[in-house]
Every structure is written in C-alpha cells, then in structure tokens.
Design an enzyme around this catalytic site. Sequence first.
Site, PDB file in Angstrom:
ATOM      1  N   ARG A  47      11.545   2.084   3.481  1.00 46.39           N
ATOM      2  CA  ARG A  47      10.767   1.287   4.437  1.00 46.39           C
ATOM      3  C   ARG A  47      11.698   0.194   4.938  1.00 46.39           C
ATOM      4  NH1 ARG A  47       5.148   1.147   5.702  1.00 46.39           N
ATOM      5  NH2 ARG A  47       4.623  -0.869   6.551  1.00 46.39           N
ATOM      6  N   HIS A  58       6.436   6.778  11.137  1.00 44.45           N
ATOM      7  CA  HIS A  58       5.811   6.656   9.819  1.00 44.45           C
ATOM      8  C   HIS A  58       5.149   8.013   9.539  1.00 44.45           C
ATOM      9  CE1 HIS A  58       4.138   4.984   6.343  1.00 44.45           C
ATOM     10  NE2 HIS A  58       3.315   4.086   6.833  1.00 44.45           N
ATOM     11  N   ARG A  64       0.816  -1.212   0.000  1.00 45.67           N
ATOM     12  CA  ARG A  64       0.000   0.000   0.000  1.00 45.67           C
ATOM     13  C   ARG A  64       0.857   1.273   0.000  1.00 45.67           C
ATOM     14  NH1 ARG A  64      -5.043  -0.162   2.231  1.00 45.67           N
ATOM     15  NH2 ARG A  64      -4.368  -2.174   2.985  1.00 45.67           N
ATOM     16  N   THR A  65       1.787   1.344   0.914  1.00 44.26           N
ATOM     17  CA  THR A  65       2.610   2.554   1.020  1.00 44.26           C
ATOM     18  C   THR A  65       3.482   2.725  -0.232  1.00 44.26           C
ATOM     19  OG1 THR A  65       2.650   2.265   3.401  1.00 44.26           O
ATOM     20  CG2 THR A  65       4.244   3.782   2.505  1.00 44.26           C
ATOM     21  N   LYS A  78      22.249 -10.777   0.519  1.00 47.02           N
ATOM     22  CA  LYS A  78      23.655 -11.213   0.538  1.00 47.02           C
ATOM     23  C   LYS A  78      24.371 -10.645   1.757  1.00 47.02           C
ATOM     24  CE  LYS A  78      23.774 -11.083  -4.498  1.00 47.02           C
ATOM     25  NZ  LYS A  78      24.115 -10.137  -5.564  1.00 47.02           N
TER      26      LYS A  78
END
Lengths: 155, 310
Positions: free
Chosen positions: B107, B135, B57-58, B86
């Site tokens: 994020r 956020h 969504r974001t 990695k």
Amino acid sequence: MAAPRELKITPIKNGTVIDHIGNGLSLEVLRIIGVGDLDKDSTVSVALHVRSQKMGWKDIVKVENMELSPRKVNAIALIAPTATISIIRDYKVREKRTVDLPERIVGVARCPNPNCITNRGEPVESEFDVARRRPVVLRCIYCERQMDDFLSHLI
Amino acid sequence: MALKGRDIISIRDLSREEIEEVLKVAHRMIPIAEGSKIDRRLDGIILALAFLEPSTRTRLSFETAAQRLGARCITIADPATSSVVKGETLSDTVRMLSGYADALVLRHPNEGAARLAAEMSDKPVINAGDGAGQHPTQTLLDLATIQEAHGTLSGLRVVLLGDLKYGRTVHSLAHALALFGAEMVLISPPSLKLPDEVTEHLDQLGARVREEEQLHRAVRDADVLYVTRIQKERFGDEAEYAKVAGSYRIDNSVLAGAKQRLIVMHPLPRLGEIAPEVDGSPHAAYFRQAFLGVPVRMALLSLVLKGKGA
C-alpha cells in the site's frame, strides 16, 4: 521562364535535416536535439515559416555533423509528428524517413501526474504507451494517467 | 489458470476468466475465513505487508487472510517506523522485502507505486492500493459480494452513486462490470461525474452505461446500489457540500420502492452516505462486503503463491 530557385539554407556536407516540422515548432525541436551538446564546429540552421505545398507553412532544422539518437527521434515524433528526417553524408541524402511513434516511449517526457511514482525520486525512467495515435495521447504505464500536452513535459 | 507467480497490480491485468476463477476459489474459502474449517495450505509461507500509507482495514484483512491459511506476515504498518522516513526509496525497500518474503502486499501513497514495485521485486506483488490509482482486491471483493447476492454478474443493473470522478474503486469496478456485461447507471453531482477517459474506455469495452438524475427512479429497477463517499474537500464551500451530500443520502425511504433483491454496497468507511437505519434492512450488504475481503484475499494469495484454489 521559371523563377530561379532561391536557396534559403545552404546544403550541409554531413549531418541531419529535419523537414516538415509543424509551423513554429522548430525551437522545440532544437531543444530536443540539445544544441548545447553539439560539436563546436557544427552549424545549425533553422528556417521558420517556410512555404510548403503539403503543409502550407513549415519549419526546417539542419544540423551539421550529428545523427539523432532513437530517443531524440521519439521526442520529435511526439511534438512534430509530420516531420521527416534525412541523414546527409557527403552532401547526399543517404536515408530519409518519417518519424514513427513506437509502442513504448521511454525517458522522453515526464508524467504530468505530480503524485506519480516516477516523479518521486525513484531510480526509474518515465514510460508511456500510446493510448491513441491521432491525435497522440500517451498513457503512463505506472499511474495510467493520460497525457496530450507533451511540450511542457519533455525531459 | 496461470495466476501463480503473477503480480496483481490493476484489475485490468486480469481477464474475465481469471476474475471468475478468483471468485470461485473465494467462495470455497468462506468456511475457512469464518473459522469453521481449518486449512493450512500456506504453511511455511512468509508474506510481507508493506503499508507505506496507513490503512488498518485492508492490512488487517490481508493479515487475517494469510494467517487463516497458515502463512506468517512481516509487516510495515506505519511508514513512520520504517526506513522510508530516512529517505529510502521504494525500490530499495521492495528489493529488501522481496529477499525476505515469498510475496509482497503493498500500500503506497503514490500512483504507480505497485507497478514499480513489481518491476523491482522478484517475488509476486499484490497492490493493496496506490494513491488514487488502483486497488484491485477491492474490486474483486465488490464483485464477490454482487455474485454472492445475485448468483451472477451478467445482466444486472448496477447503480453507481456519488463521487464518480475521484473514487478509484468505482473506475475499477466499472471496468470489471463491463467485462461481465452488467448495465451501469451513473448518478453524481455534475462536478463529480465519471472522467471522460473512463467513459471512453467503457465505450471501447462495449459497456451499457447511462446517466440518471433522479435517485428514486434509478433505485426502482436496480439490482445493486453502489454508494461511494463524497469528500468535503472536493467542494469549495461547506454549504454546497452539505446540500450535495444530503441529496445523495440513502435511507429507508429511498429504498422503499426498490426491488426486494436490491443490495446496497459501500467500500466503507461511510460518512453519513447511508443512514444507520438501513443497516437492519435486507438490502444492506456493506458489512458482508467488508467480510468478503478476507476470503477474496485468501483466494488470491492461494492462487498467486500455490497456483491452485482447491
């Protein structure tokens, strides 16, 4: 007649005296100083449970041939905010000061939040600002978690 | 307004005036977000979207915002497809991306990741959620929803309902509401109350905050009802969870005594906290709230990258 002054710890020629450490905290102070890193000719004296007019009981640590880095002073300020530090040169006190908590505390303690980015192997030092001074509460500048239990998080 | 080139890491980094500026610009972005007006002010810009924790969504809302304004995106949508698997450090990933793009949206599953990224990057970093941390764009879109419905953020009575302990959106929103002088009414299970440090912070800001036990009573004179998810894993046993979740469920009967102008908000996705029957009611604002994420992010990108919102 006044009682003769009893000398429990002998004077040092050059080095540092950390006095007015909260009762029982001297071993933590020793851990911060890093006794293992000292010059092999240095003597470290520790006095536990010493009578103090100001504090009731206190601890004292004397370390020969060593002056503390600002980072170590900051760490001592966290766990022993009442401590005083005297620099001794040629048996004389050349400088005496209380430990002051700076605005920012870098690389002294780990963030208590295991999920904080500073605990995940990144090339970054922990950094806290002082959220409250009495009693001291630090806040991680990265994850904003607050901390008041410094003993178990010292680096 | 000095948002150009700034990192947007936490809502606490923004003053009341800066938040107002973002909301004002966001309002002007709505026709562009709806597709009824064309604006290519970010033509030539490349935005890096580093979603090192998946969040569809974001991510889609940032991509939409960037593309509506003519910017292009380079995207890590899933850490499994990047060099993070990695063992590359975030610091290295960020330094690389900041060499490619004009700004970075991050994020990440760890708290504090965005602040670290901002230190490592010489391009602006926008936090799109770091673990249970900050956020800020969620808070801005929450504020945009309230402002659009009520025309103001001041003097409103906002009920915050549900998981007030772990719900990061609530902590940031409460901070922002305090800046605007809204009154907050808290309703939560005893084990999920607002943490002391958040309460202390709100006190320092001079916020008006009180607790309420009766949902009906709180809803009666509220202007905003902000509902959050109560997560199953916060409870020891299923029966306790079911009992608590049931007592905080919003349906039309709960809203029957509410003011006509009450809006019901939710950061989504919802898990049964709001009955589907509420969707058709004039109180339901959560889908509008999700849509407003696009113009709010457009406004932020425009202000951070170009320094202007006009």
